[in-house]
Design an enzyme around this catalytic site. Structure first.
Site, short mmCIF file in Angstrom:
data_model
loop_
_atom_site.label_atom_id
_atom_site.label_comp_id
_atom_site.label_asym_id
_atom_site.label_seq_id
_atom_site.Cartn_x
_atom_site.Cartn_y
_atom_site.Cartn_z
N GLY A 131 36.11 34.84 44.06
CA GLY A 131 36.16 34.84 42.74
C GLY A 131 37.86 33.92 42.88
NE ARG A 268 33.03 40.47 0.35
CZ ARG A 268 30.96 41.75 0.13
NH1 ARG A 268 30.00 40.95 -0.56
NH2 ARG A 268 31.49 42.46 0.55
CD GLU A 363 37.43 25.46 34.79
OE1 GLU A 363 38.56 24.54 34.18
OE2 GLU A 363 36.46 24.61 34.24
P1 FAD Z 1 38.22 38.44 39.91
O1 FAD Z 1 38.41 37.89 41.42
O2 FAD Z 1 37.13 39.67 40.90
O3 FAD Z 1 39.47 39.50 39.16
C1 FAD Z 1 39.11 41.05 38.69
C2 FAD Z 1 40.34 41.16 37.73
O4 FAD Z 1 41.09 40.91 39.02
C3 FAD Z 1 40.54 39.79 36.94
O5 FAD Z 1 41.36 40.42 36.31
C4 FAD Z 1 41.63 39.12 38.05
O6 FAD Z 1 42.81 38.72 37.00
C5 FAD Z 1 42.75 40.01 38.76
N1 FAD Z 1 43.09 39.71 39.98
C6 FAD Z 1 42.28 38.78 40.79
N2 FAD Z 1 43.53 39.24 41.64
C7 FAD Z 1 44.44 39.40 41.44
C8 FAD Z 1 46.19 39.02 40.74
N3 FAD Z 1 45.93 38.23 42.95
N4 FAD Z 1 46.93 39.29 40.85
C9 FAD Z 1 46.83 40.24 39.97
N5 FAD Z 1 45.46 39.96 39.28
C10 FAD Z 1 44.90 39.53 39.39
N6 FAD Z 1 32.78 29.62 38.77
C11 FAD Z 1 32.34 28.04 39.67
O7 FAD Z 1 33.12 27.35 40.70
N7 FAD Z 1 32.26 27.10 38.65
C12 FAD Z 1 31.22 27.85 37.55
O8 FAD Z 1 31.08 26.27 36.90
C13 FAD Z 1 31.88 28.76 36.46
N8 FAD Z 1 31.19 28.93 35.54
C14 FAD Z 1 31.51 30.17 35.47
C15 FAD Z 1 30.84 30.18 34.42
C16 FAD Z 1 30.78 31.97 33.51
C17 FAD Z 1 29.99 32.38 31.97
C18 FAD Z 1 31.59 32.40 34.48
C19 FAD Z 1 31.75 34.24 33.74
C20 FAD Z 1 32.09 32.53 35.49
C21 FAD Z 1 31.85 30.81 35.85
N9 FAD Z 1 32.43 30.67 37.04
C22 FAD Z 1 32.42 29.39 37.55
C23 FAD Z 1 32.93 31.43 37.83
C24 FAD Z 1 35.29 32.11 37.37
O9 FAD Z 1 35.73 30.69 37.57
C25 FAD Z 1 35.51 33.32 37.95
O10 FAD Z 1 34.42 34.34 37.31
C26 FAD Z 1 36.82 34.04 38.47
O11 FAD Z 1 37.32 32.95 38.95
C27 FAD Z 1 37.06 35.38 38.62
O12 FAD Z 1 36.13 35.93 39.61
P2 FAD Z 1 35.56 36.69 39.23
O13 FAD Z 1 34.76 36.94 38.16
O14 FAD Z 1 35.14 36.69 40.83
O15 FAD Z 1 36.96 37.68 39.04
#
Ligand code: FAD
Length: 383
Positions: A131, A268, A363
């Protein structure tokens, strides 16, 4: 920075506001409950030229500048973030990447259709295992004669179940990290590409979010956009401008919270007068108003930098970080103004809070943007 809108920008904002009031707001609760925005809205966005903003008219675009793009995005975000996301991805991440990086053939094939709304684009970067650390993606493309054969999986893909084309990022060759990533334009009806809808989201429930599975997906060499190994640059340049679009959508959410909360506070009555008379309610309204203004100005600054050819990536991180956190705060404060009525979906603020929450996650999460800003300040990468 010139804070006065031009006649053209004022007109496009008025058009977007009228469209949002007439076509989106009356349907937003029903789409949220049904977990499906009416697909016909895409054609309407195209007819008004919104899906072609900033794209050259020679390719079916409607021209306009990045501030006009922000204004339209804000109005759509005010009405329904699920609809705003269609534009932010199909235009903001896909069409704009094709315009910036694509060949003449890519542009002629896809831009007129994406700008009219006849086709929808999606952006395939995130994978189940990668992610925030997107550069380590594992979807792989292997050269086979004149073709590439792609295997892997993508998840959380906005517009995924609807899209006609995916801007897909895959590893080509053995170079590690971002150096080994290339970008492809893959029609979603290509054999071997399966799409599975993701249901049960907290917010953006009307949006068509999907998982994509690629099993031996064969595309011609011409499907590659930008030189081999430059795919991560395509993704990062798309996301830098995309973050401005997310920030503008957050301004729209915050503005909707302000309008709803001020209106409700004036109606309200408690303790013999409208709640607008109570100082602590005014504090909630003032906090929302300050967040709206700050988020809007930071977002407009990004548009201003893009138009003037100045660096804008850090400014986009600042705007996205602030605006997304502000949208959550504003929705939470607006819900407080509504009291118990804010907690049921006959009133708008509960949905605004659910829709705002994801803005701090995609993003680039808030943590990732703090690291990007910290790196720009110190020159030290803390990833
Ligand atoms: P993770 O990367 O696993 O992160 C989990 C937690 O760890 C977070 O709090 C994060 O901030 C923290 N973390 C991770 N690394 C670090 C670090 N180095 N230092 C400190 N904290 C850290 N993606 C696409 O490609 N295309 C899309 O169109 C798209 N649409 C989306 C629509 C929705 C509704 C959602 C929920 C997501 C979408 N995404 C899409 C994916 C989105 O970009 C990812 O969910 C996001 O990049 C975070 O990745 P992850 O969910 O795997 O979280």
């Amino acid at each position: 920075m010139n804070l006065e809108l031009t006649e053209e920008q004022t007109a496009v904002r008025r058009l977007a506001r009228q469209f949002a009031d007439r076509e989106i707001i009356p349907n937003a609760t029903a789409w949220d409950r049904a977990e499906a925005v009416d697909r016909a809205i895409v054609g309407k966005l195209g007819d008004l030229g919104f899906l072609g903003l900033t794209i050259d008219e020679a390719y079916g675009g409607s021209g306009g500048d990045h501030l006009a793009y922000c204004l339209v995005t804000e109005e759509l975000g005010r009405a329904d973030s699920a609809v705003r996301g269609i534009l932010s991805v199909s235009l903001g991440l896909v069409a704009k990447s094709i315009a910036a990086w694509g060949s003449e053939e890519h542009k002629r094939t896809w831009l007129p259709r994406l700008c009219s709304g006849e086709a929808v684009g999606c952006f395939g970067l995130t994978e189940p295992g990668t992610g925030s650390d997107a550069a380590n993606l594992t979807t792989r493309a292997v050269r086979d004669g004149g073709d590439w054969v792609i295997d892997g999986a993508k998840t959380f893909i906005t517009n995924g179940t609807w899209a006609d084309v995916v801007l897909l990022f895959a590893r080509t060759g053995d170079a590690p990290g971002h150096k080994g990533v290339s970008a492809f334009l893959v029609p979603t009806d290509t054999p071997g590409l399966e799409r599975c809808a993701i249901h049960g989201k907290l917010g953006l429930r009307g949006q068509a979010t999907a998982e994509l599975v690629l099993d031996g997906v064969r595309v011609p060499a011409t499907a590659m956009i930008a030189p081999e190994g430059k795919g991560f640059s395509v993704a990062m340049s798309a996301l830098a401008k995309g973050r401005m679009s997310v920030a503008a959508g957050c301004v729209g959410i915050a503005q909707a919270c302000l309008e709803a909360a001020v209106d409700y506070a004036g109606q309200r009555e408690q303790f013999g007068r409208t709640i607008a008379h109570h100082q602590l309610v005014q504090e909630l309204l003032a906090d929302i108003a300050v967040d709206v203004d700050a988020a809007r100005l930071l977002t407009w600054r990004v548009a201003d930098h893009i138009e003037r050819g100045l660096p804008f990536a850090t400014e986009a991180s600042v705007a996205k970080l602030h605006a997304s956190e502000a949208a959550v705060r504003c929705a939470n404060n607006a819900l407080q103004v509504f009291g118990g009525y804010g907690y049921i979906d006959e009133y708008p603020v509960g949905k605004l809070l659910r829709d705002a929450r994801v803005m701090t996650l995609y993003e680039g999460t808030s943590q990732i943007h703090k690291l990007l800003i910290g790196r720009a300040l110190t020159g030290v990468s803390a990833f």
